[in-house]
Design an enzyme around this catalytic site. Structure first.
Site, PDB file in Angstrom:
ATOM      1  N   ALA A 166      49.863  32.505  32.282  1.00  0.00           N
ATOM      2  CA  ALA A 166      49.134  31.355  31.769  1.00  0.00           C
ATOM      3  C   ALA A 166      47.806  31.869  31.224  1.00  0.00           C
ATOM      4  O   ALA A 166      47.334  32.947  31.620  1.00  0.00           O
ATOM      5  CB  ALA A 166      48.911  30.348  32.886  1.00  0.00           C
ATOM      6  N   GLU A 214      57.572  33.378  35.430  1.00  0.00           N
ATOM      7  CA  GLU A 214      58.120  32.035  35.713  1.00  0.00           C
ATOM      8  C   GLU A 214      58.951  31.522  34.535  1.00  0.00           C
ATOM      9  O   GLU A 214      59.973  30.867  34.726  1.00  0.00           O
ATOM     10  CB  GLU A 214      56.965  31.084  36.039  1.00  0.00           C
ATOM     11  CG  GLU A 214      56.314  31.415  37.388  1.00  0.00           C
ATOM     12  CD  GLU A 214      54.951  30.762  37.582  1.00  0.00           C
ATOM     13  OE1 GLU A 214      54.118  30.843  36.661  1.00  0.00           O
ATOM     14  OE2 GLU A 214      54.718  30.169  38.647  1.00  0.00           O
ATOM     15  N   GLU A 235      48.991  36.055  40.554  1.00  0.00           N
ATOM     16  CA  GLU A 235      47.999  34.972  40.607  1.00  0.00           C
ATOM     17  C   GLU A 235      46.997  35.134  41.742  1.00  0.00           C
ATOM     18  O   GLU A 235      45.842  34.723  41.618  1.00  0.00           O
ATOM     19  CB  GLU A 235      48.706  33.609  40.744  1.00  0.00           C
ATOM     20  CG  GLU A 235      49.383  33.114  39.477  1.00  0.00           C
ATOM     21  CD  GLU A 235      50.810  33.614  39.320  1.00  0.00           C
ATOM     22  OE1 GLU A 235      51.215  34.562  40.049  1.00  0.00           O
ATOM     23  OE2 GLU A 235      51.532  33.062  38.485  1.00  0.00           O
ATOM     24  N   GLY A 260      52.887  33.146  34.676  1.00  0.00           N
ATOM     25  CA  GLY A 260      53.671  32.182  33.900  1.00  0.00           C
ATOM     26  C   GLY A 260      54.771  32.843  33.082  1.00  0.00           C
ATOM     27  O   GLY A 260      55.768  32.192  32.743  1.00  0.00           O
TER      28      GLY A 260
HETATM   29  N1  DAK Z   1      45.469  34.972  29.654  1.00  0.00           N
HETATM   30  C1  DAK Z   1      44.611  35.095  28.605  1.00  0.00           C
HETATM   31  N2  DAK Z   1      44.427  36.236  27.930  1.00  0.00           N
HETATM   32  C2  DAK Z   1      45.125  37.304  28.309  1.00  0.00           C
HETATM   33  C3  DAK Z   1      46.036  37.258  29.396  1.00  0.00           C
HETATM   34  C4  DAK Z   1      46.200  36.006  30.078  1.00  0.00           C
HETATM   35  N3  DAK Z   1      47.081  35.836  31.089  1.00  0.00           N
HETATM   36  N4  DAK Z   1      46.569  38.474  29.553  1.00  0.00           N
HETATM   37  C5  DAK Z   1      46.013  39.254  28.591  1.00  0.00           C
HETATM   38  N5  DAK Z   1      45.156  38.561  27.857  1.00  0.00           N
HETATM   39  C6  DAK Z   1      44.339  39.022  26.734  1.00  0.00           C
HETATM   40  C7  DAK Z   1      43.191  39.904  27.218  1.00  0.00           C
HETATM   41  O1  DAK Z   1      42.108  39.117  27.629  1.00  0.00           O
HETATM   42  C8  DAK Z   1      42.887  40.701  25.941  1.00  0.00           C
HETATM   43  O2  DAK Z   1      42.137  39.871  25.065  1.00  0.00           O
HETATM   44  P1  DAK Z   1      40.901  40.499  24.206  1.00  0.00           P
HETATM   45  O3  DAK Z   1      39.981  41.070  25.205  1.00  0.00           O
HETATM   46  O4  DAK Z   1      41.562  41.540  23.323  1.00  0.00           O
HETATM   47  O5  DAK Z   1      40.379  39.310  23.446  1.00  0.00           O
HETATM   48  C9  DAK Z   1      44.258  40.881  25.319  1.00  0.00           C
HETATM   49  O6  DAK Z   1      45.110  39.874  25.906  1.00  0.00           O
HETATM   50  C10 DAK Z   1      44.878  42.229  25.648  1.00  0.00           C
HETATM   51  O7  DAK Z   1      44.834  42.394  27.042  1.00  0.00           O
HETATM   52  P2  DAK Z   1      44.233  43.708  27.755  1.00  0.00           P
HETATM   53  O8  DAK Z   1      43.160  44.311  26.899  1.00  0.00           O
HETATM   54  O9  DAK Z   1      43.906  43.343  29.142  1.00  0.00           O
HETATM   55  O10 DAK Z   1      45.505  44.657  27.679  1.00  0.00           O
HETATM   56  P3  DAK Z   1      45.879  45.837  28.669  1.00  0.00           P
HETATM   57  O11 DAK Z   1      47.032  46.526  28.044  1.00  0.00           O
HETATM   58  O12 DAK Z   1      44.670  46.655  29.033  1.00  0.00           O
HETATM   59  O13 DAK Z   1      46.370  45.119  30.000  1.00  0.00           O
HETATM   60  C11 DAK Z   1      47.632  43.476  31.275  1.00  0.00           C
HETATM   61  C12 DAK Z   1      47.540  44.341  29.986  1.00  0.00           C
HETATM   62  C13 DAK Z   1      48.827  42.539  31.137  1.00  0.00           C
HETATM   63  C14 DAK Z   1      47.849  44.396  32.495  1.00  0.00           C
HETATM   64  C15 DAK Z   1      46.305  42.698  31.436  1.00  0.00           C
HETATM   65  O14 DAK Z   1      46.040  42.015  30.217  1.00  0.00           O
HETATM   66  C16 DAK Z   1      46.369  41.667  32.508  1.00  0.00           C
HETATM   67  O15 DAK Z   1      46.267  41.986  33.695  1.00  0.00           O
HETATM   68  N6  DAK Z   1      46.492  40.381  32.104  1.00  0.00           N
HETATM   69  C17 DAK Z   1      46.493  39.289  33.054  1.00  0.00           C
HETATM   70  C18 DAK Z   1      47.795  39.254  33.780  1.00  0.00           C
HETATM   71  C19 DAK Z   1      47.825  38.125  34.781  1.00  0.00           C
HETATM   72  O16 DAK Z   1      47.025  38.082  35.712  1.00  0.00           O
HETATM   73  N7  DAK Z   1      48.755  37.228  34.567  1.00  0.00           N
HETATM   74  C20 DAK Z   1      48.885  36.073  35.405  1.00  0.00           C
HETATM   75  C21 DAK Z   1      48.061  35.026  34.783  1.00  0.00           C
HETATM   76  S1  DAK Z   1      47.845  33.712  35.910  1.00  0.00           S
HETATM   77  C22 DAK Z   1      48.041  26.983  37.856  1.00  0.00           C
HETATM   78  C23 DAK Z   1      48.679  26.972  36.669  1.00  0.00           C
HETATM   79  C24 DAK Z   1      49.245  28.111  36.191  1.00  0.00           C
HETATM   80  C25 DAK Z   1      49.153  29.267  36.885  1.00  0.00           C
HETATM   81  C26 DAK Z   1      48.513  29.269  38.113  1.00  0.00           C
HETATM   82  C27 DAK Z   1      47.957  28.142  38.610  1.00  0.00           C
HETATM   83  N8  DAK Z   1      47.387  25.851  38.339  1.00  0.00           N
HETATM   84  C28 DAK Z   1      47.021  24.882  37.361  1.00  0.00           C
HETATM   85  C29 DAK Z   1      46.968  25.736  39.664  1.00  0.00           C
HETATM   86  C30 DAK Z   1      49.652  30.453  36.323  1.00  0.00           C
HETATM   87  C31 DAK Z   1      48.892  31.522  36.425  1.00  0.00           C
HETATM   88  C32 DAK Z   1      49.120  32.715  35.687  1.00  0.00           C
HETATM   89  O17 DAK Z   1      50.057  32.926  34.970  1.00  0.00           O
END
Ligand code: DAK
Length: 261
Positions: free
Chosen positions: A67, A115, A135, A112
Site C-alpha cells: 500500500a 495480499e 507492515e 498489499g
Molecule cells: N509506498 C509508497 N512508495 C513506495 C513504496 C510503498 N509501499 N515502496 C516503494 N516506494 C517508492 C519509494 O519511496 C521510492 O520513491 P522515490 O524515493 O524514488 O520517490 C521508489 O518507490 C523506489 O523505492 P526504493 O528507492 O526504496 O527502492 P529500493 O530498491 O531501494 O527498495 C523496497 C525496494 C521494496 C525494498 C523498498 O522500496 C521498500 O521497503 N518499500 C516498502 C515496502 C513495504 O514496507 N511494503 C509494505 C507497505 S505497507 C492498513 C491498510 C493497508 C495496509 C496496512 C494497514 N490500514 C488502513 C490499517 C497495507 C500496508 C502495506 O502494504
C-alpha cells in the site's frame, strides 16, 4: 474509462491483463489505484466472454511493493479504516470475479502486494519475486486481508512468523510453502501466464466459472453444504451444450469445441 494507475487490456479473446502501473513508486497501491482496479474488475465481471484475468506489475522490479506509504502516513484512524475497507472490498472482488484470476509476480510483492497475489486464485512467480508482510516495520497490521489469507494459504504458524517478523520470502521458498504454484525465469513469466490462460480459455466456460465459484464460496461453508453446491453446479453443467459436446468429443476421440452455451 481511461486509467492513470493501471493498464488494462484484452490480450486475446477473453484473456484480460491488468498491470498495476506506478513503476516509479514500485506500483504501490494508493486509493486511486484501488478504485481503478475495482473498475477493471467490474468490466471483466460483466463480460460474458471473459475467460481469465492475469494480474501483474509494471517494470521488472516490483509486482506491488505494498500500500502507498506516502498516502497512508498522515491517516487518522477513520481514514485508515476506510482505506483498509476499500482494499478489502477490491481484493474480495477478485475472489468473487466469475473467472479465474492469476497473479504473475514479477518482483517485490510486499504488504498489499502479497495480499493482492493471495487474493488471486493462484500465483506464479519469476525467480526475482520476493514476498512478505512487512507492515510491522511500519507500526501497523496488514490491512488488505493478509492476516486472514496468509494463514489459510501457508498455515497459522508460518503466517504468524512472517506477519510478526516481516521476514521476506524468496521465490523458491514461496513455492515450497504454497504461496505460488510455479517459479519461472523472469523473461518467461508473461508467456507462462498466457499459456495458462489459453489452456483455461479452451475449457468449457461454464465449468470453469462454476468451479471458481464453488471453490471460493465453499471455503466459507461446511463440507456438507459446500458439496451440495457442487452437486447443483454439476447439474447446471449438464444443462449446457458444452457438456454434451465435451463428453461426445471424448467418445469420438477428438478434441472438444466449446461454445460457451
Ligand atoms: N509506498 C509508497 N512508495 C513506495 C513504496 C510503498 N509501499 N515502496 C516503494 N516506494 C517508492 C519509494 O519511496 C521510492 O520513491 P522515490 O524515493 O524514488 O520517490 C521508489 O518507490 C523506489 O523505492 P526504493 O528507492 O526504496 O527502492 P529500493 O530498491 O531501494 O527498495 C523496497 C525496494 C521494496 C525494498 C523498498 O522500496 C521498500 O521497503 N518499500 C516498502 C515496502 C513495504 O514496507 N511494503 C509494505 C507497505 S505497507 C492498513 C491498510 C493497508 C495496509 C496496512 C494497514 N490500514 C488502513 C490499517 C497495507 C500496508 C502495506 O502494504
Amino acid at each position: 474509462m481511461t486509467y492513470q494507475n493501471i493498464l488494462f487490456e484484452e490480450l486475446e479473446a477473453g484473456i484480460h491483463l491488468l498491470t498495476v502501473n506506478r513503476p516509479k513508486a514500485l506500483n504501490a497501491l494508493n486509493a486511486e489505484t484501488l478504485d481503478e482496479i475495482a473498475a477493471a474488475l467490474a468490466r471483466v465481471g460483466q463480460d460474458p466472454a471473459a475467460r481469465v484475468l492475469l494480474v501483474t506489475g509494471a517494470g521488472d522490479k516490483a509486482f506491488v511493493a505494498g500500500a502507498d506509504i506516502a498516502q497512508m502516513q498522515a491517516f487518522d484512524s477513520a481514514r485508515a479504516q476506510a482505506f483498509s475497507e476499500r482494499g478489502n472490498r477490491t481484493f474480495r472482488a477478485i475472489e468473487l470475479l466469475p473467472v479465474p484470476a492469476i497473479a504473475l509476480v514479477n518482483g517485490y510483492a510486499l504488504g498489499g502486494g502479497c495480499e493482492l497475489a493471495m487474493a488471486c486464485d493462484w500465483a506464479i512467480a519469476s525467480e526475482r519475486a520476493l514476498f512478505g508482510q512487512p507492515e510491522v516495520n511500519l507500526g501497523v497490521v496488514a490491512g488488505f486481508g493478509g492476516t486472514q489469507r496468509l494463514p489459510r494459504l501457508v498455515g497459522r504458524s508460518l503466517a504468524m512468523e512472517l506477519l510478526t517478523t516481516g521476514r521476506l520470502v524468496k521465490a523458491d521458498e514461496a513455492l515450497r510453502i504454497g504461496l505460488v504454484t510455479q517459479v519461472v525465469a523472469p523473461e518467461q513469466l508473461r508467456d507462462k501466464g498466457l499459456e495458462l490462460a489459453r489452456t483455461i480459455a479452451a475449457k468449457g466456460p461454464a465449468a470453469v466459472r462454476l468451479t471458481k465459484q464453488i471453490v471460493q464460496r465453499g471455503q466459507d461453508m461446511d463440507l456438507v453444504n459446500a458439496c451440495q453446491q457442487e452437486a447443483f453446479a454439476f447439474g447446471l453443467c449438464c444443462a449446457t451444450e458444452d457438456q454434451k459436446e465435451g463428453m461426445q468429443a471424448f467418445l469420438d476421440k477428438r478434441p472438444a469445441k466449446f461454445h460457451g452455451r
